[in-house]
Design an enzyme around this catalytic site. Structure first.
Site, PDB file in Angstrom:
ATOM      1  CD  GLU A   1       7.074  26.192  -8.544  1.00 54.96           C
ATOM      2  OE1 GLU A   1       7.332  24.980  -8.396  1.00 54.96           O
ATOM      3  OE2 GLU A   1       7.196  26.564  -9.700  1.00 54.96           O
TER       4      GLU A   1
ATOM      5  NE  ARG B   1      12.185  16.940 -12.742  1.00 54.68           N
ATOM      6  CZ  ARG B   1      11.693  17.542 -13.900  1.00 54.68           C
ATOM      7  NH1 ARG B   1      11.359  18.677 -13.948  1.00 54.68           N
ATOM      8  NH2 ARG B   1      11.735  17.047 -15.028  1.00 54.68           N
TER       9      ARG B   1
ATOM     10  CE  LYS C   1      10.247  25.325 -11.512  1.00 60.02           C
ATOM     11  NZ  LYS C   1       8.933  25.182 -11.127  1.00 60.02           N
ATOM     12  CG  ASP C   2      14.919  24.438 -10.120  1.00 58.92           C
ATOM     13  OD1 ASP C   2      14.168  24.827  -9.290  1.00 58.92           O
ATOM     14  OD2 ASP C   2      14.596  23.542 -10.550  1.00 58.92           O
TER      15      ASP C   2
ATOM     16  CE1 TYR D   1       5.011  17.317  -6.089  1.00 53.75           C
ATOM     17  CE2 TYR D   1       6.553  15.749  -7.781  1.00 53.75           C
ATOM     18  CZ  TYR D   1       5.774  17.003  -7.379  1.00 53.75           C
ATOM     19  OH  TYR D   1       5.827  18.113  -8.446  1.00 53.75           O
TER      20      TYR D   1
ATOM     21  CG  HIS E   1      10.643  23.448  -6.783  1.00 51.53           C
ATOM     22  ND1 HIS E   1      10.534  22.514  -7.474  1.00 51.53           N
ATOM     23  CD2 HIS E   1      11.746  24.322  -7.114  1.00 51.53           C
ATOM     24  CE1 HIS E   1      11.416  22.485  -8.804  1.00 51.53           C
ATOM     25  NE2 HIS E   1      12.043  23.565  -8.536  1.00 51.53           N
TER      26      HIS E   1
ATOM     27  CD  GLN F   1      -1.813  19.611  -8.006  1.00 50.99           C
ATOM     28  OE1 GLN F   1      -2.411  20.513  -7.719  1.00 50.99           O
ATOM     29  NE2 GLN F   1      -0.451  19.566  -8.383  1.00 50.99           N
ATOM     30  CG  ASP F   2      -1.865  11.627  -6.468  1.00 49.37           C
ATOM     31  OD1 ASP F   2      -1.670  12.274  -5.171  1.00 49.37           O
ATOM     32  OD2 ASP F   2      -2.406  10.620  -6.515  1.00 49.37           O
ATOM     33  CG  ASN F   3       1.974  17.153  -8.792  1.00 47.89           C
ATOM     34  OD1 ASN F   3       1.068  17.277  -9.464  1.00 47.89           O
ATOM     35  ND2 ASN F   3       2.471  17.761  -7.650  1.00 47.89           N
TER      36      ASN F   3
ATOM     37  CE  LYS G   1       5.934  20.043  -2.763  1.00 48.04           C
ATOM     38  NZ  LYS G   1       7.296  20.373  -3.705  1.00 48.04           N
TER      39      LYS G   1
ATOM     40  CD  GLU H   1      -3.054  -1.016   2.620  1.00 50.36           C
ATOM     41  OE1 GLU H   1      -2.451   0.088   3.435  1.00 50.36           O
ATOM     42  OE2 GLU H   1      -4.037  -1.490   2.596  1.00 50.36           O
TER      43      GLU H   1
ATOM     44  CG  HIS I   1      10.713  18.251  -2.021  1.00 52.57           C
ATOM     45  ND1 HIS I   1      10.476  17.924  -3.157  1.00 52.57           N
ATOM     46  CD2 HIS I   1      11.284  17.203  -1.236  1.00 52.57           C
ATOM     47  CE1 HIS I   1      10.786  16.538  -3.295  1.00 52.57           C
ATOM     48  NE2 HIS I   1      11.027  16.099  -2.466  1.00 52.57           N
TER      49      HIS I   1
END
Length: 183
Positions: free
Chosen positions: A144, A61, A169-170, A133, A64, A49-51, A73, A30, A120
Site C-alpha cells: 500500500e 482517506r 499514513k495519509d 467498495y 491510496h 473483496q468487499d470493504n 475498485k 442492483e 483513490h
C-alpha cells in the site's frame, strides 16, 4: 438496462449509475451485476473483496493505491455524501497526474469504477458517510502507498473549506514526483 456507464474526463474511470426503482415504500436497485458490468466495460472484472468504512464529516482517506497487486475498485456511498477522487498514476499514460472527482451519495446512488493504475481517495462532506467498495485484488499492507491529498502538482480542487482529518499514513503520503508509480 440496469446500469448506465459514462466515461469521465479520465476515460478509464467510469461513472456507473444504476436504474433505481422507487415509490412511497422506498427503493430498489442492483448495486452490482457481473454480466452488465462486463458488457458495459468490455471485460470481465472479478471482485475478490468487499470493504465498508464509516467516517465522520471532514475525514479524508487517500490517495491510496497498491504498487503491487494493483486494485480496481467499484465504490459507492450508502449513507451520507463524499467527494470521490481518482488520479492517474501510470507514467505511460497521457493523463499521468490528472484527476477526476465527483459527488457520490446515498441519494444519487452513483458508483465510480476506479481501475488499477489509479490512486483513490475521498473526503466526507456530510455529518458521516458509509462507503462501500469492491476490489479486484486483496489488501496487501506491504504494497500500500499513499500520495498526499493536497499535492500541488496534482492540484485536486477539493470542495472543502476546512482542514481535513487524516490518518497518519495519509499525513506521511508522498508527493507524486517522489511516489512509486505504475509504468
Amino acid at each position: 438496462m440496469a446500469i448506465q456507464v459514462t466515461a469521465t474526463a479520465l476515460p478509464e474511470v467510469k461513472l456507473v449509475e444504476p436504474r433505481v426503482f422507487g415509490d412511497t415504500r422506498g427503493f430498489f436497485y442492483e448495486s452490482f451485476n457481473a454480466r452488465d458490468f462486463a458488457e458495459h466495460l468490455g471485460r470481465d472484472v472479478v471482485f475478490v473483496q468487499d470493504n465498508h468504512s464509516r467516517s465522520a464529516k471532514g475525514v479524508l482517506r487517500g490517495l491510496h493505491y497498491q504498487i503491487e497487486h494493483a486494485q480496481g475498485k467499484l465504490v459507492r456511498v450508502i449513507e451520507g455524501e463524499v467527494f470521490d477522487v481518482a488520479v492517474d498514476i501510470r507514467k505511460s499514460s497521457m493523463n499521468f497526474g490528472k484527476w477526476v472527482g465527483m459527488i457520490l451519495s446515498a441519494e444519487n446512488h452513483r458508483q465510480l469504477w476506479v481501475p488499477p493504475g489509479f490512486a483513490h481517495g475521498f473526503v466526507v462532506l456530510s455529518q458521516s458517510a458509509q462507503f462501500l467498495y469492491k476490489t479486484t485484488d486483496y489488501w496487501f499492507p506491504e504494497h500500500e502507498r499513499s500520495i498526499v491529498w493536497n499535492d500541488p502538482d496534482i492540484g485536486i480542487d477539493w470542495p472543502i473549506d476546512f482542514e481535513p482529518m487524516l490518518a497518519a499514513k495519509d499525513m506521511a503520503g508522498s508527493r507524486l514526483v517522489h511516489a512509486e508509480c505504475f509504468a
